[in-house]
Design a protein around this motif. Structure first.
Motif, PDB file in Angstrom:
ATOM      1  N   UNK A  17      -8.192  -9.145   4.306  1.00 31.63           N
ATOM      2  CA  UNK A  17      -8.216  -7.741   3.945  1.00 31.63           C
ATOM      3  C   UNK A  17      -8.965  -6.956   5.049  1.00 31.63           C
ATOM      4  N   UNK A  18      -8.199  -6.168   5.605  1.00 33.28           N
ATOM      5  CA  UNK A  18      -8.402  -5.385   6.802  1.00 33.28           C
ATOM      6  C   UNK A  18      -8.800  -4.093   6.603  1.00 33.28           C
ATOM      7  N   UNK A  19      -9.877  -4.013   7.166  1.00 38.19           N
ATOM      8  CA  UNK A  19     -11.127  -2.869   6.999  1.00 38.19           C
ATOM      9  C   UNK A  19     -11.042  -1.950   8.360  1.00 38.19           C
ATOM     10  N   UNK A  45      -3.817  -1.279   7.126  1.00 39.49           N
ATOM     11  CA  UNK A  45      -5.302  -1.702   6.688  1.00 39.49           C
ATOM     12  C   UNK A  45      -5.176  -1.492   5.196  1.00 39.49           C
ATOM     13  N   UNK A  46      -6.304  -2.135   4.796  1.00 43.25           N
ATOM     14  CA  UNK A  46      -6.373  -2.449   3.218  1.00 43.25           C
ATOM     15  C   UNK A  46      -7.650  -1.000   2.877  1.00 43.25           C
ATOM     16  N   UNK A  52      -2.570   1.785  -3.235  1.00 44.05           N
ATOM     17  CA  UNK A  52      -3.623   2.708  -2.360  1.00 44.05           C
ATOM     18  C   UNK A  52      -4.675   2.297  -1.555  1.00 44.05           C
ATOM     19  N   UNK A  53      -4.713   3.282  -0.495  1.00 49.05           N
ATOM     20  CA  UNK A  53      -5.633   2.646   0.448  1.00 49.05           C
ATOM     21  C   UNK A  53      -7.115   3.119   0.170  1.00 49.05           C
ATOM     22  N   UNK A  54      -8.171   2.083   0.089  1.00 46.90           N
ATOM     23  CA  UNK A  54      -9.184   2.329  -0.306  1.00 46.90           C
ATOM     24  C   UNK A  54     -10.231   2.934   0.663  1.00 46.90           C
ATOM     25  N   UNK A  95     -12.141  -8.633   6.971  1.00 46.17           N
ATOM     26  CA  UNK A  95     -12.432  -8.131   8.417  1.00 46.17           C
ATOM     27  C   UNK A  95     -12.267  -6.824   8.987  1.00 46.17           C
ATOM     28  N   UNK A  96     -13.299  -6.373   9.747  1.00 46.50           N
ATOM     29  CA  UNK A  96     -13.316  -5.023  10.154  1.00 46.50           C
ATOM     30  C   UNK A  96     -13.049  -4.756  11.753  1.00 46.50           C
TER      31      UNK A  96
END
Ligand SMILES: *Cc1c(COP(=O)(O)O)cnc(C)c1O
Length: 235
Positions: free
Chosen positions: A75-77, A94-95, A119-121, A54-55
């Protein structure tokens, strides 16, 4: 079927058709559900239909919704422009972030990413049509940003994101996506771990998939039109 399920099926069909037309396997393209302005209950309903990513484009709005959804493996964008003074909230909640466009933000996100999280993508946002009001680095700025991200343990460089000029013709949009694909291929030569090209929205996901998108960000086609009042926040 609910309206939400009907729209989800329609978007799935569009993505499948576009992959087919481009001769690409369906599993090369992920869908990010853009849930900005939508309540937590709608996110939960989509999650029940199998969506996990989800964004959101406003930090405060996202942080207000996330507590109601902690029981789900989402998974948060973060996909919006980010002021430096809000970087800690993105680093902690956030991910993924799609909108890294300056070195200062790289440094802050790396320093602020909590040690107990993966780690943050990171995707580097490119202002591909050089629009003055739009966030994103220039194509010439990608290399320095990528190097800065790659050297930080708390960040993981995954690729590029772009939002082409929404008023342009379909041909101009395609040309912008094609330039993004070239920039992504160039980035992968230096950073072979990069696997994500985030481009394409409700109106242009077919063109984006034809030009190599691996992640389409879909809002209105999934949820319906955004409320223009709640959506002052929204665009
Ligand atoms: C709102 C938004 C989207 C989704 O747009 P739709 O036209 O509703 O699909 C995608 N990407 C970003 C960065 C957005 O802000």
């Amino acid at each position: 079927m609910s309206d939400l399920e009907t729209r989800l099926a329609a978007v799935e069909q569009r993505i499948a058709n576009a992959c087919n037309a481009a001769g690409r396997p369906r599993d090369q393209v992920r869908m990010l559900a853009v849930s900005k302005t939508r309540p937590a209950e709608l996110i939960r309903a989509l999650a029940a239909s199998g969506l996990t990513a989800f964004g959101e484009n406003h930090v405060d709005e996202a942080l207000a919704k996330q507590p109601a959804l902690v029981d789900l493996p989402l998974e948060w964008h973060f996909i919006g422009p980010l002021q430096s003074n809000k970087s800690r909230s993105v680093a902690g909640h956030f991910d993924w972030i799609h909108s890294v466009d300056r070195i200062k933000l790289v440094r802050r996100l790396a320093d602020q990413r909590p040690a107990d999280l993966n780690p943050l993508n990171v995707l580097i946002q490119v202002n591909i049509d050089a629009e003055p009001q739009k966030a994103g680095c220039t194509p010439g700025g990608i290399d320095a940003l990528a190097a800065a991200v790659a050297e930080r343990d708390r960040l993981r460089l995954r690729g590029l994101m772009a939002i082409p000029d929404g008023t342009a013709s379909a041909e101009a949009t395609r040309a912008s996506f094609a330039r993004m694909r070239e920039l992504f291929n160039a980035l992968k030569r230096d950073h072979p771990g990069c696997d994500t090209l985030s481009m394409g929205m409700s109106a242009d996901l077919e063109i984006a998939i034809a030009e190599g998108s691996t992640l389409v960000r879909v809002g209105t086609a999934l949820f319906g039109p955004r409320d223009p009042v709640a959506g002052a926040n929204a665009r």
